[in-house]
Design an enzyme around this catalytic site. Structure first.
Site, short mmCIF file in Angstrom:
data_model
loop_
_atom_site.label_atom_id
_atom_site.label_comp_id
_atom_site.label_asym_id
_atom_site.label_seq_id
_atom_site.Cartn_x
_atom_site.Cartn_y
_atom_site.Cartn_z
N LYS A 113 0.86 -1.18 0.00
CA LYS A 113 0.00 0.00 0.00
C LYS A 113 0.90 1.22 0.00
CE LYS A 113 -4.50 0.69 0.14
NZ LYS A 113 -5.58 -0.18 -0.35
P1 NAD Z 1 -12.89 7.52 -2.85
O1 NAD Z 1 -11.90 8.55 -2.52
O2 NAD Z 1 -13.33 7.34 -4.25
O3 NAD Z 1 -14.20 7.73 -1.97
C1 NAD Z 1 -14.20 7.83 -0.59
C2 NAD Z 1 -15.56 8.37 -0.16
O4 NAD Z 1 -15.66 8.38 1.26
C3 NAD Z 1 -15.81 9.80 -0.62
O5 NAD Z 1 -17.16 9.92 -1.01
C4 NAD Z 1 -15.56 10.61 0.66
O6 NAD Z 1 -16.24 11.85 0.66
C5 NAD Z 1 -16.12 9.66 1.68
N1 NAD Z 1 -15.65 9.91 3.02
C6 NAD Z 1 -14.40 10.23 3.45
N2 NAD Z 1 -14.41 10.40 4.78
C7 NAD Z 1 -15.67 10.13 5.20
C8 NAD Z 1 -16.30 10.11 6.46
N3 NAD Z 1 -15.62 10.37 7.57
N4 NAD Z 1 -17.61 9.81 6.50
C9 NAD Z 1 -18.29 9.52 5.37
N5 NAD Z 1 -17.75 9.52 4.16
C10 NAD Z 1 -16.45 9.82 4.08
O7 NAD Z 1 -12.30 6.14 -2.26
P2 NAD Z 1 -12.69 4.66 -2.66
O8 NAD Z 1 -11.74 4.21 -3.67
O9 NAD Z 1 -14.15 4.57 -2.90
O10 NAD Z 1 -12.32 3.89 -1.31
C11 NAD Z 1 -13.24 3.80 -0.21
C12 NAD Z 1 -12.83 2.63 0.66
O11 NAD Z 1 -12.82 1.44 -0.11
C13 NAD Z 1 -11.43 2.70 1.27
O12 NAD Z 1 -11.44 2.06 2.53
C14 NAD Z 1 -10.58 1.91 0.31
O13 NAD Z 1 -9.39 1.42 0.90
C15 NAD Z 1 -11.56 0.81 -0.01
N6 NAD Z 1 -11.28 0.10 -1.27
C16 NAD Z 1 -11.18 0.74 -2.46
C17 NAD Z 1 -10.95 0.02 -3.63
C18 NAD Z 1 -10.90 0.67 -4.98
O14 NAD Z 1 -10.76 -0.07 -5.96
N7 NAD Z 1 -11.01 1.96 -5.11
C19 NAD Z 1 -10.77 -1.36 -3.56
C20 NAD Z 1 -10.89 -2.00 -2.33
C21 NAD Z 1 -11.15 -1.25 -1.19
#
Ligand code: NAD
Length: 423
Positions: A113
């Site tokens: 990561k």
């Molecule tokens: P992103 O940046 O696209 O979206 C994150 C979202 O969470 C945004 O809408 C943001 O406004 C919101 N957010 C941030 N802080 C917040 C809070 N305190 N309360 C409510 N909402 C909040 O990120 P993403 O890629 O969607 O990732 C989200 C989660 O999924 C993370 O934990 C990431 O590690 C996990 N994840 C992502 C992927 C991927 O392919 N992008 C894969 C596996 C896991």
């Protein structure tokens, strides 16, 4: 009232929590403590400083990390996060979870990561590009298609991956498609990658709901986070006939017991980059959102959302961890007692890394697949992992998390024993 986030989401040290989970799995599955000690550490963690010329003529210096947890099963794989609260221990925890996720899916990767301590929402596109290119240059000897392959995570997207790909390729003198995944389609991305994490979550929910002899249609769903993972998951569940009663982002949380118009919310977020101001829903806080009465709660934002402080008030029957680490081990214990079915992160959000694997394979072969093929292969892998986890949980009377982590840790432990400890 809006729920702006001003303090770090990390109440506890995430790496210590990840190690606590590992120790529980080690005991439950009787894995050699020497191996657990090896797996409890990260192979490599580097910290770099990233000086960036800002638009106003000043220079800002950002801190960046790239951590490899384990490479016993293949090159390390994991996203890069841009967020003000990034810490090295958060990156280490996320890297460890990537190792388990890839092992559970049976794909030939270890875990890694990366993160940069910055607030991408307050930076211009030019500043983000310069920061990304300099960060890439600082970690250029760490990454590569056979070594360590980054991808998007919170605060990063296809554009970020395009800059990393271009910077790496410029330095090598030729295009290196396999150095990152989550690239835009025009430069070697995979069809289906953008929605892949959420599609994988949907497959897990479908499988779980079928095991419980229920149907998604008519279920009440709450989704926290409306970014890459949360917004597509809300859309998929809406398309399946579920009623999405609440959604949120970092600035606002919205609730409508009759259901939020998800396609309208999607369009609104794309246009305004925030959910604040979306009509036909009551504004609540993110803390209230996770405690709403619903069938499925999908935390898709950050870690440590459900802790020992609020776990006993959670009303959902199923929790689908779109985010990594949204439920702490102490909260797990409370939810286990309440009989809540948790679809753990390493299973429920693994769709992203599975299609990242497909993108890497397509890039190495320079031969690209149709979207139906990508989605069908994704379904095969995620549903096989779901079945293995379900079967282990049922036969050994374990929570799904312990079963999933157990299967994964055993696979990594076996690979480590087979290779032997060098020298
Ligand atoms: P992103 O940046 O696209 O979206 C994150 C979202 O969470 C945004 O809408 C943001 O406004 C919101 N957010 C941030 N802080 C917040 C809070 N305190 N309360 C409510 N909402 C909040 O990120 P993403 O890629 O969607 O990732 C989200 C989660 O999924 C993370 O934990 C990431 O590690 C996990 N994840 C992502 C992927 C991927 O392919 N992008 C894969 C596996 C896991």
């Amino acid at each position: 009232m809006s729920a702006a986030v001003t303090t770090s989401h990390l109440r506890e040290n995430p790496f210590e929590l990840a190690r606590e989970q590992l120790r529980r799995v080690g005991t439950t599955f009787e894995i050699d403590p020497n191996l657990i000690a090896v797996l409890g550490e990260c192979k490599k963690a580097i910290e770099v400083s990233i000086p960036v010329s800002m638009d106003d003529g000043s220079t800002s210096v950002f801190k960046g990390y790239r951590v490899t947890h384990n490479i016993a099963r293949g090159p390390s794989k994991g996203g890069i996060r841009y967020h003000p609260d990034v810490t090295v221990d958060e990156v280490k925890a996320l890297a460890m979870w990537m190792t388990w996720k890839c092992a559970l899916m049976g794909i030939p990767f270890g875990g890694a990561k990366g993160g940069v301590v910055c607030d991408p929402k307050k930076m211009s596109r030019g500043e983000l590009e310069r920061m990304t290119r300099r960060f890439t240059s600082e970690i250029i000897n760490e990454i590569g298609p056979e070594k360590d392959i980054p991808a998007p995570d919170v605060g990063t997207d296809g554009s970020t991956m395009a800059w990393i790909f271009d910077t790496f390729s410029m330095n090598k003198g030729h295009s290196v498609l396999g150095v990152v995944t989550g690239k835009p389609l025009t430069i070697g991305g995979s069809l289906g990658r953008v929605e892949a994490t959420s599609r994988g979550s949907l497959f897990c929910i479908r499988d779980a709901v079928a095991k419980l002899d229920k149907r998604i249609a008519g279920m009440k769903v709450v989704v926290q986070g409306f970014g890459n993972v949360g917004s597509y998951l809300a859309q998929f569940l809406h398309q399946e006939g579920a009623t999405v009663t609440a959604i949120s982002d970092s600035t606002t949380a919205l609730h409508n017991p009759k259901g939020i118009d998800i396609p309208a919310a999607f369009a609104y977020k794309a246009e305004n980059r925030t959910l604040a101001g979306l009509k036909d829903a009551e504004t609540i806080t993110n803390e209230e959102l996770v405690l709403l009465d619903c069938d499925i709660l999908a935390p898709c934002a950050l870690e440590q959302v459900i802790t020992e402080e609020n776990a006993d008030q959670v009303k959902a029957a199923i929790i689908c961890e779109g985010a990594n680490g949204p439920v702490t081990p102490a909260a797990d214990a409370v939810l286990e007692d309440k009989g809540v079915l948790i679809l753990p992160d390493v299973l429920a959000n693994a769709g992203g890394v599975v299609v990242s694997y497909f993108e890497w394979v397509q890039g190495l072969q320079e031969y690209f697949w149709k979207e139906v093929e990508v989605n069908a292969k994704l379904n095969d892998i995620v549903s096989r992992a779901f079945d293995e986890t379900w079967e282990t949980a049922q036969s050994r009377k374990l929570p799904m998390r312990v079963a999933a982590y157990g299967l994964a840790v055993k696979r990594v432990a076996e690979a480590t024993v087979t290779r032997g400890i060098y020298p």
